[in-house]
Enzyme design. Structure first.
Site, short mmCIF file in Angstrom:
data_model
loop_
_atom_site.label_atom_id
_atom_site.label_comp_id
_atom_site.label_asym_id
_atom_site.label_seq_id
_atom_site.Cartn_x
_atom_site.Cartn_y
_atom_site.Cartn_z
N SER A 136 61.97 77.32 108.56
CA SER A 136 62.89 78.33 109.04
C SER A 136 63.15 78.10 110.52
O SER A 136 62.27 77.60 111.24
CB SER A 136 62.29 79.73 108.83
OG SER A 136 63.07 80.72 109.48
N TYR A 149 55.33 86.02 109.97
CA TYR A 149 56.06 85.07 109.13
C TYR A 149 56.52 83.89 109.99
O TYR A 149 56.37 82.72 109.59
CB TYR A 149 57.27 85.76 108.50
CG TYR A 149 58.30 84.81 107.91
CD1 TYR A 149 58.12 84.27 106.64
CD2 TYR A 149 59.45 84.47 108.62
CE1 TYR A 149 59.06 83.40 106.09
CE2 TYR A 149 60.40 83.61 108.08
CZ TYR A 149 60.19 83.08 106.81
OH TYR A 149 61.13 82.23 106.29
#
Length: 252
Positions: A136, A149
């Site tokens: 990501s 995260y």
């Protein structure tokens, strides 16, 4: 970095039941793979994808026994997509923060690490192949809405860098994918323009076939990658300003 041919290859996708994983599975079939091992904690969720080249496997990436069994079943695999992921913590003040952060690390980092450990020898026997880690943009610059995260994806990015060097000797290419907001359940709460999983999946496969070791598969990610490559600090400030604007907007 070696470009990898999709057509005729044997692939394995974790977290294939929804989101980017489901889109990747369908895109791989469209691009002509010989076989795709579509894995999920509940393989029944894959029944809707009807194709004789699809082999559904039960695989919880936090379960060492299931990883071992999955690796044994997929002895002919050539392309490994570490896609399974989870986002839980939304801040750093919640009473369940530590448990949520540990779970994120187990799924988003230790899962790919275990699978890589099991499948690296298989890839070597099958000619090298490739590993594709679905990270990501938040793993390069922390997104404060998802702090832990983001940290887990930063760990995956670091693993990607190491694996690229360590597995290069056996002919295995290692790709890192750094997506921006994608229209999945995981990003539902983000008030940002989102790219469809299908478009992201095809952009990932394009990157693999052209040998792009760092793949930015959507418009947000492309611009982010350009900024990050120019100045990681400027990228951090840009994300901080974006987060501050979103927080002030939600509080209004």
């Amino acid at each position: 970095m070696n470009a990898q041919r999709i057509e005729g290859a044997v692939a394995l996708v974790t977290g294939a039941n929804r989101g980017i994983g489901r889109a990747l599975t369908e895109a791989l079939l469209t691009r002509g793979v010989r076989k795709v091992y579509a894995t999920a904690r509940n393989p029944e969720a894959l029944r809707a994808v009807r194709d004789e080249r699809l082999v559904s496997l039960r695989l919880d990436v936090t379960d060492a026994n299931q990883i071992r069994a999955g690796a044994e079943a997929a002895s002919d695999v050539e392309l490994v997509f570490n896609n399974a992921g989870v986002v839980l913590a939304r801040g750093i003040a919640d009473s369940t923060l530590l448990d949520q952060a540990r779970r994120e690390m187990e799924v988003n980092y230790f899962g790919p690490l275990q699978l890589l450990h099991r499948l690296a020898p298989t890839l070597a026997r099958n000619g090298g192949g490739a590993v594709v880690n679905i990270g990501s943009a938040a793993g390069l610059t922390n997104l404060p809405f998802f702090p832990t995260y983001s940290a887990s994806k930063a760990a995956l990015h670091s693993l990607t860098q190491a694996a690229r060097i360590l597995l290069g000797a056996q002919g295995t290419s290692v790709f890192g994918v750094y997506a921006g907001p994608v229209d999945t359940d995981m990003a539902r709460e983000l008030a940002l323009p989102k790219t469809s999983p299908r478009d992201v999946a095809f952009a990932i496969l394009d990157g693999i076939e052209t040998g792009q070791e760092d793949i930015f598969p959507d418009p947000f990610a492309v611009e982010f990658g350009r900024q990050f490559g120019s100045s990681p600090k400027a990228s951090e400030r840009q994300i901080a300003a974006m987060a501050a604007a979103m927080l002030s907007g939600s509080a209004a």
